[in-house]
Write a protein that holds these residues in place. Structure first.
Motif, PDB file in Angstrom:
ATOM      1  N   LYS A  84       0.826  -1.209   0.000  1.00  0.00           N
ATOM      2  CA  LYS A  84       0.000   0.000   0.000  1.00  0.00           C
ATOM      3  C   LYS A  84       0.862   1.261   0.000  1.00  0.00           C
ATOM      4  CE  LYS A  84      -0.447  -0.434   5.031  1.00  0.00           C
ATOM      5  NZ  LYS A  84       0.105  -1.795   5.147  1.00  0.00           N
ATOM      6  N   ASP A  85       0.270   2.331  -0.533  1.00  0.00           N
ATOM      7  CA  ASP A  85       0.849   3.665  -0.423  1.00  0.00           C
ATOM      8  C   ASP A  85       0.350   4.294   0.867  1.00  0.00           C
ATOM      9  OD1 ASP A  85       2.395   4.275  -2.883  1.00  0.00           O
ATOM     10  OD2 ASP A  85       0.513   3.724  -3.844  1.00  0.00           O
ATOM     11  N   GLU A  86       1.076   5.306   1.336  1.00  0.00           N
ATOM     12  CA  GLU A  86       0.634   6.048   2.524  1.00  0.00           C
ATOM     13  C   GLU A  86       0.269   7.467   2.116  1.00  0.00           C
ATOM     14  OE1 GLU A  86       2.254   5.740   6.790  1.00  0.00           O
ATOM     15  OE2 GLU A  86       3.173   7.590   6.043  1.00  0.00           O
ATOM     16  N   PHE A  87      -0.863   7.915   2.620  1.00  0.00           N
ATOM     17  CA  PHE A  87      -1.319   9.280   2.397  1.00  0.00           C
ATOM     18  C   PHE A  87      -1.567   9.875   3.779  1.00  0.00           C
ATOM     19  CE2 PHE A  87      -4.341  12.672   1.602  1.00  0.00           C
ATOM     20  CZ  PHE A  87      -3.952  13.195   0.380  1.00  0.00           C
ATOM     21  N   LYS A  88      -0.602  10.665   4.249  1.00  0.00           N
ATOM     22  CA  LYS A  88      -0.659  11.161   5.628  1.00  0.00           C
ATOM     23  C   LYS A  88      -0.867  12.671   5.626  1.00  0.00           C
ATOM     24  CE  LYS A  88       1.366  10.219  10.127  1.00  0.00           C
ATOM     25  NZ  LYS A  88       2.425   9.485  10.842  1.00  0.00           N
ATOM     26  N   ALA A  89      -2.112  13.088   5.861  1.00  0.00           N
ATOM     27  CA  ALA A  89      -2.452  14.521   5.855  1.00  0.00           C
ATOM     28  C   ALA A  89      -2.201  15.116   7.240  1.00  0.00           C
ATOM     29  CB  ALA A  89      -3.898  14.705   5.424  1.00  0.00           C
ATOM     30  N   ASP A  90      -0.927  15.151   7.627  1.00  0.00           N
ATOM     31  CA  ASP A  90      -0.554  15.705   8.931  1.00  0.00           C
ATOM     32  C   ASP A  90       0.090  17.080   8.786  1.00  0.00           C
ATOM     33  OD1 ASP A  90       1.870  14.991   7.843  1.00  0.00           O
ATOM     34  OD2 ASP A  90       2.626  13.964   9.633  1.00  0.00           O
ATOM     35  N   HIS A  91      -0.171  17.723   7.641  1.00  0.00           N
ATOM     36  CA  HIS A  91       0.287  19.092   7.385  1.00  0.00           C
ATOM     37  C   HIS A  91      -0.710  19.714   6.388  1.00  0.00           C
ATOM     38  CE1 HIS A  91       2.308  16.331   4.593  1.00  0.00           C
ATOM     39  NE2 HIS A  91       2.311  17.308   3.701  1.00  0.00           N
ATOM     40  N   PRO A  92      -0.635  21.015   6.151  1.00  0.00           N
ATOM     41  CA  PRO A  92      -1.687  21.704   5.381  1.00  0.00           C
ATOM     42  C   PRO A  92      -1.969  21.092   4.007  1.00  0.00           C
ATOM     43  CG  PRO A  92      -0.351  23.323   6.518  1.00  0.00           C
ATOM     44  CD  PRO A  92       0.328  21.995   6.726  1.00  0.00           C
ATOM     45  N   PHE A  93      -3.253  21.125   3.643  1.00  0.00           N
ATOM     46  CA  PHE A  93      -3.685  20.575   2.353  1.00  0.00           C
ATOM     47  C   PHE A  93      -4.856  21.386   1.797  1.00  0.00           C
ATOM     48  CE2 PHE A  93      -5.651  18.115   5.813  1.00  0.00           C
ATOM     49  CZ  PHE A  93      -7.013  18.243   5.534  1.00  0.00           C
ATOM     50  N   ILE A  94      -5.054  21.252   0.502  1.00  0.00           N
ATOM     51  CA  ILE A  94      -6.202  21.845  -0.201  1.00  0.00           C
ATOM     52  C   ILE A  94      -7.238  20.748  -0.403  1.00  0.00           C
ATOM     53  CG2 ILE A  94      -6.970  22.866  -2.398  1.00  0.00           C
ATOM     54  CD1 ILE A  94      -4.163  24.121  -2.638  1.00  0.00           C
ATOM     55  N   PHE A  95      -8.508  21.098  -0.299  1.00  0.00           N
ATOM     56  CA  PHE A  95      -9.552  20.089  -0.490  1.00  0.00           C
ATOM     57  C   PHE A  95     -10.694  20.665  -1.322  1.00  0.00           C
ATOM     58  CE2 PHE A  95     -10.700  22.366   3.395  1.00  0.00           C
ATOM     59  CZ  PHE A  95     -12.041  22.672   3.160  1.00  0.00           C
ATOM     60  N   LEU A  96     -11.442  19.760  -1.932  1.00  0.00           N
ATOM     61  CA  LEU A  96     -12.687  20.154  -2.587  1.00  0.00           C
ATOM     62  C   LEU A  96     -13.650  18.973  -2.560  1.00  0.00           C
ATOM     63  CD1 LEU A  96     -12.769  18.946  -5.846  1.00  0.00           C
ATOM     64  CD2 LEU A  96     -10.799  20.469  -5.910  1.00  0.00           C
ATOM     65  N   PHE A  97     -14.939  19.302  -2.511  1.00  0.00           N
ATOM     66  CA  PHE A  97     -15.990  18.285  -2.584  1.00  0.00           C
ATOM     67  C   PHE A  97     -16.676  18.435  -3.933  1.00  0.00           C
ATOM     68  CE2 PHE A  97     -15.188  18.360   1.906  1.00  0.00           C
ATOM     69  CZ  PHE A  97     -15.427  17.058   2.326  1.00  0.00           C
ATOM     70  N   ARG A  98     -16.633  17.350  -4.714  1.00  0.00           N
ATOM     71  CA  ARG A  98     -17.135  17.374  -6.084  1.00  0.00           C
ATOM     72  C   ARG A  98     -18.388  16.506  -6.207  1.00  0.00           C
ATOM     73  NH1 ARG A  98     -13.102  14.552  -9.793  1.00  0.00           N
ATOM     74  NH2 ARG A  98     -14.174  12.725  -8.970  1.00  0.00           N
ATOM     75  N   HIS A  99     -19.396  17.037  -6.874  1.00  0.00           N
ATOM     76  CA  HIS A  99     -20.570  16.251  -7.233  1.00  0.00           C
ATOM     77  C   HIS A  99     -20.183  15.407  -8.436  1.00  0.00           C
ATOM     78  CE1 HIS A  99     -24.737  15.967  -9.194  1.00  0.00           C
ATOM     79  NE2 HIS A  99     -24.726  15.143  -8.172  1.00  0.00           N
ATOM     80  N   LEU A 146     -18.082  22.395  -2.486  1.00  0.00           N
ATOM     81  CA  LEU A 146     -17.323  23.082  -1.437  1.00  0.00           C
ATOM     82  C   LEU A 146     -15.844  22.995  -1.759  1.00  0.00           C
ATOM     83  CD1 LEU A 146     -18.981  21.605   1.806  1.00  0.00           C
ATOM     84  CD2 LEU A 146     -19.473  23.813   0.768  1.00  0.00           C
ATOM     85  N   SER A 147     -15.096  23.998  -1.333  1.00  0.00           N
ATOM     86  CA  SER A 147     -13.652  23.967  -1.527  1.00  0.00           C
ATOM     87  C   SER A 147     -12.988  24.751  -0.409  1.00  0.00           C
ATOM     88  CB  SER A 147     -13.279  24.553  -2.889  1.00  0.00           C
ATOM     89  OG  SER A 147     -11.895  24.431  -3.120  1.00  0.00           O
ATOM     90  N   GLY A 148     -11.673  24.554  -0.268  1.00  0.00           N
ATOM     91  CA  GLY A 148     -10.958  25.310   0.760  1.00  0.00           C
ATOM     92  C   GLY A 148      -9.588  24.716   1.038  1.00  0.00           C
ATOM     93  N   ARG A 149      -9.038  25.109   2.170  1.00  0.00           N
ATOM     94  CA  ARG A 149      -7.773  24.540   2.605  1.00  0.00           C
ATOM     95  C   ARG A 149      -7.796  24.388   4.119  1.00  0.00           C
ATOM     96  NH1 ARG A 149      -3.926  29.875   1.592  1.00  0.00           N
ATOM     97  NH2 ARG A 149      -4.699  31.057   3.383  1.00  0.00           N
ATOM     98  N   PHE A 150      -7.063  23.397   4.600  1.00  0.00           N
ATOM     99  CA  PHE A 150      -6.948  23.179   6.043  1.00  0.00           C
ATOM    100  C   PHE A 150      -5.497  23.377   6.424  1.00  0.00           C
ATOM    101  CE2 PHE A 150      -6.535  20.367   9.828  1.00  0.00           C
ATOM    102  CZ  PHE A 150      -7.417  21.050  10.657  1.00  0.00           C
ATOM    103  N   CYS A 151      -5.244  24.428   7.226  1.00  0.00           N
ATOM    104  CA  CYS A 151      -3.867  24.781   7.588  1.00  0.00           C
ATOM    105  C   CYS A 151      -3.552  24.552   9.067  1.00  0.00           C
ATOM    106  CB  CYS A 151      -3.589  26.244   7.256  1.00  0.00           C
ATOM    107  SG  CYS A 151      -3.598  26.611   5.501  1.00  0.00           S
ATOM    108  N   SER A 152      -4.606  24.543   9.904  1.00  0.00           N
ATOM    109  CA  SER A 152      -4.365  24.486  11.341  1.00  0.00           C
ATOM    110  C   SER A 152      -5.591  23.974  12.076  1.00  0.00           C
ATOM    111  CB  SER A 152      -3.983  25.871  11.868  1.00  0.00           C
ATOM    112  OG  SER A 152      -3.843  25.842  13.270  1.00  0.00           O
TER     113      SER A 152
END
Length: 404
Positions: free
Chosen positions: A374-389, A397-403
């Protein structure tokens, strides 16, 4: 007799051909609108990022583009030209049909998710919108236009709007309009709110949730409740930006969360600035194209988080070139009303997103623990996200999580 049957076959083929052409034209219109809405979403995201380089961001671009599309149909001349350019609608042949289709499809999501969206254009009733305008926009925007009395019953109208928005969001969005936020000079008020709580295709096991450090920058961390799940997901990689892209499907795959995660924080920022600079409507479509992502066994680490956004979008839209609609000397809303000096007085945009572990139970047997290679995807630092229909491929929805 034989000639008649041949005629019938020819007519049937012509009819089928016409239906096929009509369906193709409609598909092209919807595809063009998807690209326009994606471009507008990216534009909004980049403008909101410019305001604060380290803040969490969440916004609902489809709410805004839908409401503004309704306002656009009320305009003429340079005002309409500016709006079409900012909304990227120049190449969309049938704006009303496109939004009618998208609105209809996305309205069904509320039966599967805790998703509430309000897209309202409140218009002062003394502007006397024409019957033609109201009738023309009723089907594509069935609940977006509402006539109210800002002029004579300002406070009563404010309370009425607050009550309505609260009810439409199951009480999640209270007091959308503060005291004094509207007055007897308010002409058109645009209100967007969205509230969403995730519900995954595959539930994150509660036993796997642990407190972990989340890197805010190179030197600082904050504790976060980190979820963990091993399963097969769609994964892509942007080599030149060292950025992984993960698609997490929501229940029944009606929606997906797409996460853009740089490998590490390699500069003195949140680690997102290079990615944000490279992000364009074209690169986003390219990076998230299914043909460049692959089903992969992934060990996913994703924080539980809740983010809220509350924005006055007037300066954002002005910076995108949409200036006339706010200037009573040049605004042209004559497609809707003969009254002079009509402007878009204010834009309220409030969004709440909660990302948690809830979802359907894992169907893989004996469980998530035994996946190999398996690959590892570790979102333990800032990321950009979006929710797509996923049906219309519009960004809800879209945005970023920094803290945390």
């Amino acid at each position: 007799m034989i000639k008649e049957k041949r005629k019938e076959r020819v007519y049937a083929q012509i009819k089928i051909g016409k239906v096929g052409v009509a369906l193709l034209v409609r598909k092209m219109a919807i595809d063009a609108l998807r690209l326009a809405n994606t471009a507008f979403a990216v534009d909004m995201f980049k403008k909101l990022c410019e305001k604060d380089k380290t803040a969490n961001i969440v916004f609902a671009p489809l709410c805004t583009s839908t409401s503004l599309a309704l306002a656009y149909k009320a305009t003429k001349g340079d005002t309409a030209t500016q709006m079409a350019k900012a909304l990227h609608l120049e190449d969309v042949k049938d704006v009303l049909f496109g939004f009618q289709t998208v609105t209809s499809d996305i309205s069904r999501l509320s039966s599967f998710f805790s998703l509430k969206m309000v897209k309202r254009l409140y218009v002062e009733k003394s502007l006397n919108p024409t019957t033609e305008f109201i009738n023309a926009t009723k089907r594509p925007f069935p609940s977006e236009l509402e006539l109210v009395d800002f002029k004579e019953k300002t406070e009563e109208t404010r309370q009425q709007i607050n009550k309505s928005v609260s009810e439409l969001t199951d009480g999640k969005m209270e007091n959308i309009l503060n005291e004094g936020s509207i007055n007897d000079q308010t002409k058109i008020l645009l209100v967007n709110t969205a509230y969403f709580v995730t519900n995954w295709m595959k539930k994150f096991p509660e036993a796997q949730i642990k407190e972990c450090p989340f890197k805010i920058n190179k030197t600082e961390t904050k504790p976060v409740q980190m979820m963990n799940l091993e399963a097969t997901f769609c994964l892509g990689y942007v080599k030149e930006l060292k950025t992984a892209i993960l698609e997490l499907p929501c229940l029944n795959k009606h929606m997906s969360m797409l996460i853009l995660l740089p490998k590490e924080i390699e500069d003195d920022t949140t680690g997102l600035e290079q990615l944000e600079r490279a992000l364009t409507p074209e690169t986003l479509v390219q990076w998230t194209n299914p043909s460049v992502m692959a089903n992969t066994k992934v060990n996913v680490f994703l924080p539980k988080f809740k983010v809220e956004g509350d924005y006055d979008l007037k300066p954002v839209l002005e910076s995108l070139g949409m200036t006339n609609i706010f200037n009573e000397n040049v605004a042209d809303f004559s497609e809707m009303s003969e009254t002079k000096g009509v402007v878009l007085s204010q834009i309220i945009h409030r969004v709440s997103l909660e990302v948690n572990e809830e979802g359907a139970e894992l169907s893989e047997v004996p469980g998530y623990r035994i996946l190999q290679h398996k690959d590892e995807f570790k979102a333990d630092h800032p990321f950009i996200f979006l929710f797509r229909h996923n049906k219309t491929r519009n960004i809800i929805l879209s945005g970023r999580f920094c803290s945390p």
